[in-house]
Design a protein around this motif. Structure first.
Motif, mmCIF file in Angstrom:
data_model
loop_
_atom_site.group_PDB
_atom_site.id
_atom_site.type_symbol
_atom_site.label_atom_id
_atom_site.label_comp_id
_atom_site.label_asym_id
_atom_site.label_seq_id
_atom_site.Cartn_x
_atom_site.Cartn_y
_atom_site.Cartn_z
ATOM 1 N N VAL A 1 -0.403 -5.998 -8.609
ATOM 2 C CA VAL A 1 -1.790 -5.744 -9.007
ATOM 3 C C VAL A 1 -2.308 -6.882 -9.881
ATOM 4 O O VAL A 1 -3.461 -7.305 -9.744
ATOM 5 C CB VAL A 1 -1.911 -4.379 -9.729
ATOM 6 C CG1 VAL A 1 -3.289 -4.202 -10.355
ATOM 7 C CG2 VAL A 1 -1.609 -3.240 -8.768
ATOM 8 N N GLU A 2 -1.473 -7.411 -10.759
ATOM 9 C CA GLU A 2 -1.904 -8.490 -11.650
ATOM 10 C C GLU A 2 -2.291 -9.749 -10.871
ATOM 11 O O GLU A 2 -3.064 -10.567 -11.369
ATOM 12 C CB GLU A 2 -0.802 -8.802 -12.663
ATOM 13 C CG GLU A 2 -0.640 -7.692 -13.682
ATOM 14 C CD GLU A 2 0.545 -7.848 -14.615
ATOM 15 O OE1 GLU A 2 0.406 -7.441 -15.785
ATOM 16 O OE2 GLU A 2 1.595 -8.374 -14.189
ATOM 17 N N ALA B 1 0.836 -1.205 0.000
ATOM 18 C CA ALA B 1 0.000 0.000 0.000
ATOM 19 C C ALA B 1 0.868 1.251 0.000
ATOM 20 O O ALA B 1 0.486 2.284 -0.563
ATOM 21 C CB ALA B 1 -0.943 -0.004 1.195
ATOM 22 N N ASP B 2 2.040 1.171 0.619
ATOM 23 C CA ASP B 2 2.960 2.307 0.640
ATOM 24 C C ASP B 2 3.377 2.722 -0.770
ATOM 25 O O ASP B 2 3.669 3.890 -1.015
ATOM 26 C CB ASP B 2 4.205 1.993 1.473
ATOM 27 C CG ASP B 2 3.917 1.938 2.962
ATOM 28 O OD1 ASP B 2 2.829 2.384 3.387
ATOM 29 O OD2 ASP B 2 4.792 1.429 3.702
ATOM 30 N N LEU B 3 3.427 1.767 -1.700
ATOM 31 C CA LEU B 3 3.776 2.093 -3.088
ATOM 32 C C LEU B 3 2.789 3.099 -3.671
ATOM 33 O O LEU B 3 3.183 4.001 -4.409
ATOM 34 C CB LEU B 3 3.796 0.826 -3.956
ATOM 35 C CG LEU B 3 4.921 -0.167 -3.723
ATOM 36 C CD1 LEU B 3 4.656 -1.469 -4.486
ATOM 37 C CD2 LEU B 3 6.256 0.432 -4.133
ATOM 38 N N ILE B 4 1.523 2.955 -3.338
ATOM 39 C CA ILE B 4 0.499 3.873 -3.835
ATOM 40 C C ILE B 4 0.688 5.257 -3.216
ATOM 41 O O ILE B 4 0.606 6.278 -3.902
ATOM 42 C CB ILE B 4 -0.923 3.350 -3.521
ATOM 43 C CG1 ILE B 4 -1.156 1.986 -4.148
ATOM 44 C CG2 ILE B 4 -1.987 4.363 -3.941
ATOM 45 C CD1 ILE B 4 -1.201 1.962 -5.651
ATOM 46 N N CYS B 5 0.960 5.278 -1.916
ATOM 47 C CA CYS B 5 1.170 6.564 -1.234
ATOM 48 C C CYS B 5 2.380 7.287 -1.812
ATOM 49 O O CYS B 5 2.333 8.492 -2.082
ATOM 50 C CB CYS B 5 1.343 6.343 0.270
ATOM 51 S SG CYS B 5 -0.130 5.642 1.048
ATOM 52 N N GLU C 1 6.487 1.529 -10.677
ATOM 53 C CA GLU C 1 5.181 0.986 -11.052
ATOM 54 C C GLU C 1 5.326 -0.315 -11.827
ATOM 55 O O GLU C 1 4.656 -1.296 -11.524
ATOM 56 C CB GLU C 1 4.390 2.003 -11.892
ATOM 57 C CG GLU C 1 3.735 3.068 -11.063
ATOM 58 C CD GLU C 1 2.766 3.929 -11.835
ATOM 59 O OE1 GLU C 1 1.993 4.624 -11.173
ATOM 60 O OE2 GLU C 1 2.778 3.924 -13.093
ATOM 61 N N GLU C 2 6.185 -0.315 -12.832
ATOM 62 C CA GLU C 2 6.262 -1.471 -13.716
ATOM 63 C C GLU C 2 6.981 -2.663 -13.093
ATOM 64 O O GLU C 2 6.647 -3.809 -13.401
ATOM 65 C CB GLU C 2 6.905 -1.070 -15.044
ATOM 66 C CG GLU C 2 6.005 -0.135 -15.836
ATOM 67 C CD GLU C 2 6.504 0.169 -17.233
ATOM 68 O OE1 GLU C 2 7.507 -0.427 -17.685
ATOM 69 O OE2 GLU C 2 5.882 1.031 -17.894
ATOM 70 N N LYS C 3 7.944 -2.420 -12.231
ATOM 71 C CA LYS C 3 8.709 -3.527 -11.622
ATOM 72 C C LYS C 3 8.113 -4.008 -10.304
ATOM 73 O O LYS C 3 8.250 -5.180 -9.955
ATOM 74 C CB LYS C 3 10.168 -3.101 -11.387
ATOM 75 C CG LYS C 3 10.923 -2.698 -12.627
ATOM 76 C CD LYS C 3 11.226 -3.870 -13.498
ATOM 77 C CE LYS C 3 12.102 -3.427 -14.644
ATOM 78 N NZ LYS C 3 11.885 -4.186 -15.837
#
Length: 176
Positions: free
Chosen positions: A127-128, A71-75, A119-121
């Motif tokens: 998410v997938e 979730a921290d990735l989104i923040c 995002e990509e790595k």
């Protein structure tokens, strides 16, 4: 052979490639400040629309499914968007030939590269695995992107607060 319907991740990656191409064109146009001004504007608009899509459509859905460090990735991505918006705003109204515009675009490119890499790595593979309907999200993204693009195109340049408006470069006195 039927083509596969793109997922939101496919579409976000396509946006990433588009902006990378624009940055490359900007660098190649180093002696053409008018073309650079146009490209800087396109970069600003593309990034602004992309960030809006992620923040209003993608991130909220994903955030509900992730926890902890994931979730921290989104923040972090949301904070990065704020920095990108600040860099874009810092270019508004300036002559594309000014060294500060070049510096803004360079730093903007570095931020975007970092953001895309994370995002990509890191984010997209997680998410997938969530079991979300990524095709349906992709369809919603296409609709939202069209709406945001239409809104930006309908505004007079002076009213576009979220897109870059690099000042026109005047011809040198010797060329008049």
């Amino acid at each position: 052979m039927a083509s596969r319907t793109p997922t939101i991740i496919d579409l976000l990656k396509a946006d990433h490639r588009e902006v990378e191409e624009l940055f490359g064109e900007f660098e190649k146009a180093e002696s053409d400040t008018r073309h650079q001004a146009m490209l800087a504007s396109q970069i600003g608009q593309a990034l602004t629309i992309h960030a809006e899509i992620e923040e209003t459509l993608f991130y909220p859905v994903v955030l509900n499914e992730l926890d902890g460090e994931d979730a921290d990735l989104i923040c972090e991505a949301t904070v990065e968007h704020g920095t990108l918006r600040g860099l874009i705003a810092g270019m508004n109204g300036h002559d594309a030939a000014q060294p500060m515009i070049q510096a803004h675009v360079t730093v903007l490119k570095e931020y975007v590269q970092h953001h895309v890499r994370e995002e990509e790595k890191e984010l997209f593979p997680k998410v997938e695995k969530l079991g979300l309907d990524l095709v349906a999200l992709g369809e919603r993204m296409l609709d939202l992107k069209q709406q945001l693009t239409d809104e930006a195109d309908d505004m007079p340049p002076s009213a576009r607060s979220s897109t870059i408006r690099v000042a026109e470069v005047s011809a040198p006195a010797s060329a008049r």
